[in-house]
Design an enzyme around this catalytic site. Structure first.
Site, PDB file in Angstrom:
ATOM      1  CB  SER B  79      -3.204 -16.983  -7.736  1.00 50.76           C
ATOM      2  OG  SER B  79      -4.010 -15.907  -8.090  1.00 50.76           O
ATOM      3  CG  HIS B 188      -3.939 -16.454 -12.883  1.00 50.17           C
ATOM      4  ND1 HIS B 188      -2.857 -15.749 -12.421  1.00 50.17           N
ATOM      5  CD2 HIS B 188      -4.678 -16.776 -11.797  1.00 50.17           C
ATOM      6  CE1 HIS B 188      -2.936 -15.680 -11.096  1.00 50.17           C
ATOM      7  NE2 HIS B 188      -4.037 -16.287 -10.702  1.00 50.17           N
TER       8      HIS B 188
END
Lengths: 548, 302
Positions: B79, B188
């Site tokens: 991420s 996400h």
């Protein structure tokens, strides 16, 4: 009718032209190690069918690394034929656009990248074959233009010694040598005199000394320390309920700890049942170190092997009555003949899997991993045309059918919960999703339900060949499904019926007490014990040693 | 031998983690963005602070490691960590990473200032988690399946009361752990699609450079050295599940046998152990060992 004019030796002419391009680099059949990239660029043409030797043990690693370094402007669109995709560069050649199409059997060590690259269109899939299909097709419609293989030693003339790890090298070479393909061999060592000739120089075009010995892995070594009591219980059930029950004499074992447990129980538990000499005498098997105690205590008559096993060399050399050993004193393995024997010449195949569906189809292909399979699909099926008269084969015969014949025993041995603590039994195999993702013609099933005759779990044995309907087959699998969702669907009533019909047997039906399944039953409990059984001839690789 | 540099993402932050970061990095951030990083407990509720703090924590350690001549064969970041990975393979500069991350964090915070978060579920397969998410879905309190960290560890992202409901349901289905993460935004998942659109013109102005080694993509687990592909991955990963599990599979297949996890924390090292066991890959955790000991271990094992 007028016959059209044509040349009948175009491939031979083309081969001569290609070899002429490197004549200045050759001394006899030899080229220098540091010239290999130039040689590959000269000998391999765009679009060629190329066999790159890589199976699950031996890898032509110098040639695969070199192929990855050729100029993609010169060498491209290759159609690769490989029994096993094992090394990063086997796929890097597709990233670099040197190769574009693949036919293969097994990709365990690269299965995620294989899935990705097929999905992304970087690799066009011919097919995923069983070993024998792939080897057979080398002589039918996948005839190679160039083969890149590995040998242990070569002499000055170019004769080759492949020794313990002969595996499929002679087969690959034969497919090229007699059809005007080019045979390029990497060798570990050049010697004046070979121990024996495994492949004659006349079949070889180019020999190159490798920068270091080919990659070789000890794949079939199972440390007895890691065998659990649950696996011992299953092994006891298998020996009594299958090996003894059917009088299994010839067989192949998979590579898991379940079957390693069986190997180590033969000289102890098997002997206590009076089975010595009656079962498990003739084997097609890689040289599993865990088979040593059974050999030493006189259970084993013969073993033919697909490949070698690191550390077993001296032991095998000292047991020529058991193994296939040349006059020079070293083993010759042969994967193709071993696979044929395993498919066609044995009573039983027994192995393990990662998933079984509720009908008994099995696969080791799981989500996102297009792994293909090793020998299991060959050995784990009943060749339809075979007729055979051994007691084990005949014991599966349908007595009501005048033309009925026997059947090979195909046994799956699994714990109801797998390594990730998830049920082995699944409603739908992951193979179905993988099939869609990769656009395969067939779902990658390893062993089909119709070929599976027995399933063994820690709960009991399902004798699937006795089931008379699909529903009964499913009920039998559920009955040994433990506390998995499938197992929970089984009722006491159904279990009683199946036990009464002899379709399911629990340990107590076989006279086995669960509490008797102890590690002390193993003929060897450590690698050290195996070394001792072998009179010090077995030399385990470093990573399996507990001492230095 | 193949060495991978691994960089963690949101959730790994710990109060006090900026104390060991040399002040010149904090000043550099201030100069580029105008944002003053202050290591105060209350700041750890703010995604802008968290993201910049994680970035500077990872990149200051990266600089120290680079000074000791340690080079990656592969880079992977989880991420926000993907930006550190992009710096580690030289696709972008330190300053550009700071610029993009600041912009990204500000947009994310603006889209979901309160009431949204992420949760983690351990012990269920992806198929099982997908089922729980589907069974508990509520349009008023949306929750989506997000990252795949390892075969039995997945995250969910969405509105906080929805998350609590889904986590409770996961526990009932035998999840070993099901809890909220220290991430104050629903990363996400599709809730971030508008943020991706808003960030696009900004990230498109950034100059990308040839990489020194492959970069593993968050969005689909592929390996790449194509800078445009890396640009897209850095842009789109906010709105797509991080395929960490697949990234690590690919790294292993590429021969990864040594990992260096950059600070803070040891989440990624633990995931390696959970996935591959403790023997097949050697792991070095910089937070635990410090840069000097990490360098020693690297030289010994490499």
């Amino acid at each position: 009718m007028e016959k059209p004019q044509r040349n009948w030796d175009t491939k031979r002419v083309q081969k001569a032209q290609r070899l002429a391009k490197i004549s200045n680099l050759m001394t006899g059949k030899y080229v220098e190690t540091n010239q290999i990239i130039t040689v590959l660029e000269a000998l391999i043409a765009p679009g060629d069918k190329v066999v790159l030797e890589g199976d699950n043990q031996k890898q032509a690693s110098f040639l695969s690394q070199s192929l990855n370094l050729v100029n993609p402007k010169k060498v491209n669109h290759l159609h690769m034929i490989m029994s096993s995709i094992s090394r990063p560069e086997h796929l890097d050649i597709f990233e670099r656009k040197i190769a574009s199409k693949i036919d293969f059997s097994y990709a365990g060590a690269q299965s995620v990248r294989v899935s990705q690259m097929i999905e992304d269109g970087k690799m066009k899939l011919g097919d995923i074959h069983t070993y024998l299909e792939l080897y057979g097709r080398l002589f039918i419609d996948l005839i190679p233009n160039v083969v890149l293989v590995a040998a242990d030693k070569a002499d000055k003339a170019g004769n080759l010694y492949t020794g313990f790890n002969t595996e499929e090298t002679p087969t690959i070479v034969e497919a090229a040598a007699f059809k005007d393909g080019i045979v390029i061999v990497q060798v570990n060592e050049v010697v004046d005199e070979l121990p024996r000739i495994d492949i004659p120089a006349g079949w070889v075009d180019v020999v190159v000394p490798a920068d270091k010995p080919y990659e070789l892995e000890a794949l079939f070594t199972r440390d007895p320390q890691n065998i659990t009591e649950l696996q011992i219980l299953m092994a006891m059930m298998a020996i009594k309920g299958i090996y003894a029950e059917h009088g299994v004499q010839s067989l192949n074992h998979g590579i898991g700890f379940n079957t390693a447990a069986i190997e180590l129980l033969l000289p102890t538990y098997g002997a206590s049942l009076g089975l010595k000499g009656k079962i498990a005498r003739n084997w097609v098997l890689n040289p599993h170190p865990t088979i040593i105690p059974a050999i030493e205590s006189g259970w084993v008559e013969s073993i033919h092997s697909f490949g070698g096993e690191v550390g077993m060399e001296k032991y095998i050399a000292a047991r020529p009555d058991i193994f296939f050993v040349g006059q020079d004193g070293t083993m010759r393995s042969n994967r193709v003949l071993g696979q044929i024997a395993g498919q066609y010449a044995v009573d039983m195949f027994i192995g393990s899997t990662l998933q079984l569906d509720y009908d008994g189809n099995s696969s080791t292909v799981t989500r996102g991993r297009l792994s293909g399979f090793g020998g299991a699909p060959n050995m784990g099926h009943n060749p339809g045309g075979r007729r055979h008269s051994t007691p084990a084969w005949q014991s599966l015969r349908d007595q009501d059918n005048a033309l009925g014949k026997g059947q090979k025993l195909v046994v799956q041995m699994v714990e109801t919960y797998g390594a990730n603590k998830k049920p082995i039994f699944v409603e739908n195999l992951d193979a179905l999703a993988v099939q869609k993702q990769a656009g395969l013609a067939n779902a990658p099933v390893m062993i089909y339900s119709e070929d599976t005759t027995h399933i063994v779990t820690e709960e009991g044995i399902a004798y699937l060949y006795k089931a008379t309907s699909k529903a009964q087959r499913q009920a039998a699998i559920a009955a040994i499904g433990g506390v998995t969702p499938l197992g929970m669907t089984s009722t006491k009533e159904s279990l009683d019926q199946l036990r009464h019909a002899g379709i399911v047997k629990l340990p107590e039906d076989l006279g086995i007490k669960r509490s008797d399944a102890k590690r002390s039953l193993l003929a060897a409990q450590t690698i050290d014990d195996l070394v001792e059984w072998s009179d010090g001839l077995y030399e385990p690789p470093m990573k399996f040693r507990t001492w230095s | 031998m193949s060495t991978a540099f691994l960089f963690p993402g949101q959730g790994s932050q710990e109060v006090g983690m900026l104390r060991a970061v040399p002040t010149q990095y904090i000043e550099r951030i201030k100069k580029i963005t105008g944002y003053q990083l202050e290591d105060l407990p209350e700041n750890y509720e703010d995604t802008v602070f968290i993201q910049l703090a994680l970035l500077v924590k990872g990149l200051s350690a990266l600089a120290a490691v680079q000074r000791n001549e340690i080079r990656p064969d592969l880079v992977a970041g989880h991420s926000l960590g993907a930006f550190c990975a992009a710096v580690a393979c030289k696709a972008i500069t330190f300053d550009d990473a700071v610029r993009i991350v600041y912009q990204r964090a500000v947009l994310m915070k603006a889209a979901y200032p309160t009431g949204y978060a992420m949760g983690v579920i351990v012990g269920l397969t992806r198929t099982e988690v997908a089922q729980v998410v589907q069974d508990t879905f509520d349009e008023m309190h949306p929750v989506y399946l997000s990252n795949e960290n390892c075969p039995l560890q997945h995250t969910i992202s969405g509105e906080i009361t929805g998350l609590q409901k889904t986590l409770a349901a996961a526990k009932l289905r035998q999840a070993r752990t099901a809890k909220l993460l220290k991430v104050p935004v629903p990363s996400h998942c599709r809730l971030m699609q508008a943020t991706v659109a808003a960030l696009t013109p900004f990230i498109n102005q950034i100059t990308f450079h040839p990489t020194i080694c492959p970069y593993l993509k968050n969005t689909d687990g592929r390996m790449t050295q194509d800078t445009e592909v890396i640009r897209q991955d850095l842009l789109e990963n906010i709105a797509q599940p991080v395929q960490w599990n697949q990234m690590m599979d690919v790294a292993k297949e590429m021969g990864m046998n040594l990992t260096l996890e950059f600070p803070p924390g040891n989440t990624l090292t633990k995931l390696i152990h959970a996935k591959f066991g403790e023997r097949s890959i050697r792991t070095i955790n910089i937070d635990q060992h410090g840069v000097d000991d990490a360098t020693f271990l690297y030289q010994k094992w490499r």
